[in-house]
Scaffold this motif. Structure first.
Motif, mmCIF file in Angstrom:
data_model
loop_
_atom_site.group_PDB
_atom_site.id
_atom_site.type_symbol
_atom_site.label_atom_id
_atom_site.label_comp_id
_atom_site.label_asym_id
_atom_site.label_seq_id
_atom_site.Cartn_x
_atom_site.Cartn_y
_atom_site.Cartn_z
ATOM 1 N N SER A 137 0.853 -1.190 0.000
ATOM 2 C CA SER A 137 0.000 0.000 0.000
ATOM 3 C C SER A 137 0.887 1.238 0.000
ATOM 4 O O SER A 137 1.909 1.276 0.697
ATOM 5 C CB SER A 137 -0.889 0.007 1.249
ATOM 6 N N SER A 138 0.471 2.252 -0.730
ATOM 7 C CA SER A 138 1.242 3.495 -0.741
ATOM 8 C C SER A 138 1.105 4.238 0.584
ATOM 9 O O SER A 138 1.849 5.181 0.853
ATOM 10 C CB SER A 138 0.802 4.386 -1.905
ATOM 11 N N TYR A 179 7.569 -4.698 0.141
ATOM 12 C CA TYR A 179 6.838 -4.496 -1.110
ATOM 13 C C TYR A 179 7.369 -3.285 -1.859
ATOM 14 O O TYR A 179 7.740 -2.274 -1.264
ATOM 15 C CB TYR A 179 5.348 -4.301 -0.816
ATOM 16 N N SER A 188 -0.818 -4.791 -7.837
ATOM 17 C CA SER A 188 0.184 -4.019 -8.566
ATOM 18 C C SER A 188 1.477 -3.862 -7.762
ATOM 19 O O SER A 188 2.319 -3.037 -8.088
ATOM 20 C CB SER A 188 -0.386 -2.650 -8.938
ATOM 21 N N TRP A 189 1.639 -4.673 -6.713
ATOM 22 C CA TRP A 189 2.828 -4.635 -5.872
ATOM 23 C C TRP A 189 3.613 -5.939 -6.012
ATOM 24 O O TRP A 189 3.044 -6.999 -6.196
ATOM 25 C CB TRP A 189 2.444 -4.435 -4.401
ATOM 26 N N TYR A 214 6.320 -1.054 -5.561
ATOM 27 C CA TYR A 214 5.324 -0.896 -6.616
ATOM 28 C C TYR A 214 5.906 -1.478 -7.907
ATOM 29 O O TYR A 214 7.003 -1.120 -8.335
ATOM 30 C CB TYR A 214 4.955 0.579 -6.775
ATOM 31 N N SER A 215 5.191 -2.429 -8.497
ATOM 32 C CA SER A 215 5.709 -3.231 -9.625
ATOM 33 C C SER A 215 6.130 -2.401 -10.824
ATOM 34 O O SER A 215 7.043 -2.783 -11.562
ATOM 35 C CB SER A 215 4.653 -4.257 -10.058
ATOM 36 N N GLU A 216 5.518 -1.264 -11.031
ATOM 37 C CA GLU A 216 5.831 -0.404 -12.176
ATOM 38 C C GLU A 216 7.299 0.036 -12.169
ATOM 39 O O GLU A 216 7.866 0.342 -13.216
ATOM 40 C CB GLU A 216 4.915 0.826 -12.150
#
Length: 142
Positions: free
Chosen positions: A96-97, A131, A119-120, A133-135
């Motif tokens: 989570s951000s 974790y 998306s993580w 962020y996958s981007e």
């Protein structure tokens, strides 16, 4: 050798557990004598097996070979599961951000990928599951 010792201890625990059950449960006195005889026989058999294994040296070789195989497998898995930061990116304690930032990865820095959650990407960072962020990750080495 360790495996044999563990098996021996498990057998003893099982036998003593059964013997204890017979001591509490009313029954003919021969039941307790039979359990004691089984305990003695089982202990002797376990000791014989341990002596055989020690004299042949099989356990030491097996443990060494097993350890070497595990190390090689772990190394191969770690190399295959590396991901690299495409730029400076935060490493967080949850997917989570809004979660706590536990560190950062510099561009090109590698970490071991453990999995994905939405998306993580779950990674190993300083020995902990964290974790990113996958981007901001790629499987292509810089």
């Amino acid at each position: 050798m360790k495996r044999t010792n563990i098996e021996f201890l498990l057998i003893l625990c099982l036998v003593f557990g059964l013997t204890a059950c017979n001591a509490v449960t009313p029954g003919p006195s021969t039941t307790r004598s039979s359990a004691a005889a089984i305990t003695a026989t089982t202990a002797e058999e376990a000791q014989d097996e341990e002596d055989d294994a020690q004299s042949s040296g099989e356990d030491a070789v097996t443990e060494e070979e097993s350890s070497a195989e595990e190390s090689a497998t772990e190394t191969e898995a770690a190399e295959e599961d590396l991901v690299y930061a495409t730029s400076g990116v935060n490493v967080r304690d949850a997917a989570s951000s809004n979660s706590n930032i536990v560190g950062t990865l510099s561009e090109g820095e590698a970490v071991v990928k453990l999995g994905e959650e939405g998306s993580w990407t779950k990674v190993e960072y300083n020995g902990a599951e964290c974790y990113v962020y996958s981007e901001y990750l790629t499987e292509t080495a810089p």
